[in-house]
Every structure is written in structure tokens, then in C-alpha cells.
Design an enzyme around this catalytic site. Structure first.
Site, PDB file in Angstrom:
ATOM      1  N   ASP A 204       0.856  -1.192   0.000  1.00  0.00           N
ATOM      2  CA  ASP A 204       0.000   0.000   0.000  1.00  0.00           C
ATOM      3  C   ASP A 204       0.898   1.249   0.000  1.00  0.00           C
ATOM      4  O   ASP A 204       1.798   1.374   0.851  1.00  0.00           O
ATOM      5  CB  ASP A 204      -0.858  -0.062   1.284  1.00  0.00           C
ATOM      6  CG  ASP A 204      -1.966   0.943   1.313  1.00  0.00           C
ATOM      7  OD1 ASP A 204      -2.452   1.324   0.234  1.00  0.00           O
ATOM      8  OD2 ASP A 204      -2.373   1.331   2.434  1.00  0.00           O
TER       9      ASP A 204
ATOM     10  N   ASN B 285     -10.206   1.040   0.139  1.00  0.00           N
ATOM     11  CA  ASN B 285      -9.188   0.912   1.191  1.00  0.00           C
ATOM     12  C   ASN B 285      -9.694   1.403   2.542  1.00  0.00           C
ATOM     13  O   ASN B 285     -10.176   2.538   2.654  1.00  0.00           O
ATOM     14  CB  ASN B 285      -7.975   1.777   0.838  1.00  0.00           C
ATOM     15  CG  ASN B 285      -7.105   1.143  -0.213  1.00  0.00           C
ATOM     16  OD1 ASN B 285      -7.606   0.656  -1.217  1.00  0.00           O
ATOM     17  ND2 ASN B 285      -5.810   1.142   0.015  1.00  0.00           N
TER      18      ASN B 285
END
Ligand code: G3H
Ligand code: ZN
Length: 315
Positions: free
Chosen positions: A86, A258
Site C-alpha cells: 500500500d 481501502n
């Protein structure tokens, strides 16, 4: 280490199905055994595919060997789990993740000028392709703080006129866009603020068959904030993205959402409450079990109520 040997998949097939059936794959961040187990439990319980997201700072916190040891120990077999870097901020960081067994990486060039973002993203894509690892890129900038590697005070909406060119030139597999979400627990000044669905609509029209990604999508459940504050915490004025707005985005080609802050709040709320209720306890396994259950409950809620991904795991 090749990710396939760990039972992991990249995100390409996941996204193709998500686009077709109008749901989003949840990308939940983890940073220790408890968060990892809770995400996997929620995925198993709901039969939802899931992306295990690891930020650069979480990777540093766990260390390569512990992280990959936990993934190997989880004995993943379902073909519905991706391991994703990420917000990788450099080619080296993405290359490193690919080399140790990640199946997907994000190159976050959102703070770079357009041409440099294209150049760096393309470099990551070229390397990732050799290993069939998927690459997420970002255009536009989200404000807020998630951790020391992901913070910005800028909020620059994605310019729809840029997206076709960017995707074409970089050959990335998915694109994170900025439409008014932000990282962390302080996303809103008032509940009437809305995401820029007009921008999302224009982007989705320009890229009708391309997976779009929404970062900074935590809902910041007020019940968790109350538990934290009732048990000695101090979190004031925190406000997230209303579930209905994320759901609407999911119906408009957002196929990865997310979420990190919501689980952090669940973890913290459960531990604070557990210790407050049982001040004599000093066995971490007891309060960490309570915390895992609370996180799993939170993930399941988001999978079923927001992502629409329950039951979408491949058999
Ligand atoms: O990359 C991770 C997410 O964008 C985290 O967003 O702070 O809304 O949970 P969040
Ligand atoms: Zn993010």
C-alpha cells in the site's frame, strides 16, 4: 519467493469480476498477527475476496521475515487473497515487495508532476509484469495522515482529462483517484460534505472497463469513538465517509476500497474497554482476543454493508 507458492493471487481477475458484478474488493491494512487473522476470519466468514494491504511503515514494523512467515503460516488456499504493498513511494520499495512475494503493489506517485508520475509508474509496471504482479497507480492527491509514510496536506481532485493518457502510458492495472476522501480519522468538518460523484462519473465514462480505487474510505464509526472516549481515550471531532456514499462509489466502477482507520478504532476501542472492565487482567491474550473479535465484526460489517463483496469469493 513467488506469491503463487503462498496461495496468493494478483488482483487482475478479482477486479474483472468486481467490475462485472458491481462490488468492491476490500483492501484492509494489517500490521501484526491479530490484524491479519481478523481480516482472514472475516473473509472466510463472508466468503469475500480480500486484499491484505501492507504499508511501507507496516512492512518496516513487522520485518520481511516475520511478515512472510505469517503469510506462509496462514496457509492460504482460497485463491481469493492478494498481498498488496500500500502506497509504495519508490521503485525500490515496490521491487522489494515483489521480490519477497507480494502479488500486487501500489506505486504512489500522486505528489509527483504528471510526467514524472507516468515515468516512475511505468518503471514499476515493467518490473512487475515479469512476475505477473499487478500495479495500482494514483492520480490526484488525498489529504490527511495514515502513517508517517502516507501524509499530505494537499487535496487535489483527479482531473478526468488526464486519466486516459495516464492509464495508456503507464499500462497500470488499476487507478486510485481523488474525489474527496482522505486518510485518517478526520475527514470531514460537517456531515453534509459529499464526495465528488461528478468527477467519478466523468472518470468512469472515460475508462468504462477499468478498475478504479478509492483510498481513505473509512466510515469512522461513532460508536467506536464513544467506547474509546468513555474508557480513557481522547478522540475529538473525528468524522468519516458515510457508508451510503462509499456504496454509491462502488456502484460506479470503484472496485477496490481501502480501509484502515476503522479497524484501528475497533482494535483500540476493544482493548480500552476490556482493560477498563477488568483492571485486574494482565494477560494480553485475553484483551487481544477481544480486540480480534471486534475487528472481525467491523470487517464483516464493511464487507456486507458497503463493499457488496460477501459471497463473491471464487470456489
Ligand atoms: O491506504 C489505506 C487507506 O487509504 C486508509 O484509509 O484512513 O480511511 O482507513 P482510511
Ligand atoms: Zn491510502
Amino acid at each position: 519467493m513467488n506469491y503463487k507458492d503462498l496461495g496468493l493471487v494478483n488482483t487482475k481477475i478479482m477486479f474483472a469480476d468486481a467490475l462485472k458484478r458491481k462490488y468492491a474488493i476490500p483492501a484492509f491494512n494489517f500490521y501484526n498477527m491479530e490484524t491479519l487473522k481478523s481480516i482472514l476470519d472475516a473473509s472466510e466468514n463472508t466468503k469475500s475476496p480480500v486484499i491484505l494491504a501492507v504499508s511501507e511503515s507496516a512492512l518496516k514494523y513487522m520485518g520481511d521475515d516475520f511478515l512472510m512467515g505469517m503469510i506462509s503460516g496462514a496457509k492460504i488456499k482460497s485463491k481469493n487473497i492478494a498481498l498488496h504493498l500500500d502506497h509504495g513511494h519508490s521503485f525500490e520499495s515496490c521491487k522489494h515487495a515483489i521480490d519477497i512475494g507480494f502479488s500486487s503493489v501500489m506505486f504512489d506517485g500522486s505528489e509527483l508532476p504528471f510526467s514524472e508520475n507516468v515515468k516512475q509508474t511505468k518503471k514499476v509496471v515493467n518490473y512487475a509484469k515479469k512476475f505477473n504482479v499487478s500495479v495500482e497507480a494514483e492520480l490526484g492527491t488525498l489529504s490527511g495522515i495514515e502513517d508517517e509514510n502516507t501524509k499530505s496536506d494537499k487535496n487535489i481532485y483527479t482531473n478526468p482529462s488526464d486519466v486516459i493518457n495516464f492509464v495508456h502510458e503507464t499500462d497500470c492495472d488499476s487507478l486510485a483517484i481523488a474525489i474527496g476522501t482522505s486518510h485518517g480519522a478526520y475527514k470531514r468538518n460537517n456531515s453534509s460534505e459529499k464526495l465528488r460523484f461528478d468527477i467519478l462519473d466523468q472518470i468512469a465514462q472515460k475508462l468504462p472497463k477499468f478498475p478504479l480505487v478509492l483510498h481513505g474510505s473509512s466510515n469512522i464509526p461513532q460508536n467506536l469513538i464513544k467506547i474509546i472516549n468513555k474508557n480513557g481515550g481522547k478522540i475529538t471531532d473525528a468524522m468519516g465517509i458515510p457508508a451510503a456514499q462509499v456504496r454509491r462509489a462502488v456502484s460506479m466502477n470503484i472496485c477496490k476500497v481501502n480501509v484502515d482507520s476503522d479497524a484501528r478504532l475497533a482494535f483500540t476501542a476493544a482493548i480500552r474497554e476490556s482493560l477498563f472492565k477488568k483492571p485486574e487482567n494482565f494477560d494480553p491474550r485475553k484483551y487481544l482476543t477481544v480486540a480480534m473479535n471486534k475487528m472481525t465484526e467491523t470487517y464483516i460489517h464493511e464487507i456486507t454493508e458497503i463493499m457488496n463483496s460477501a459471497g463473491k469469493a471464487k470456489k
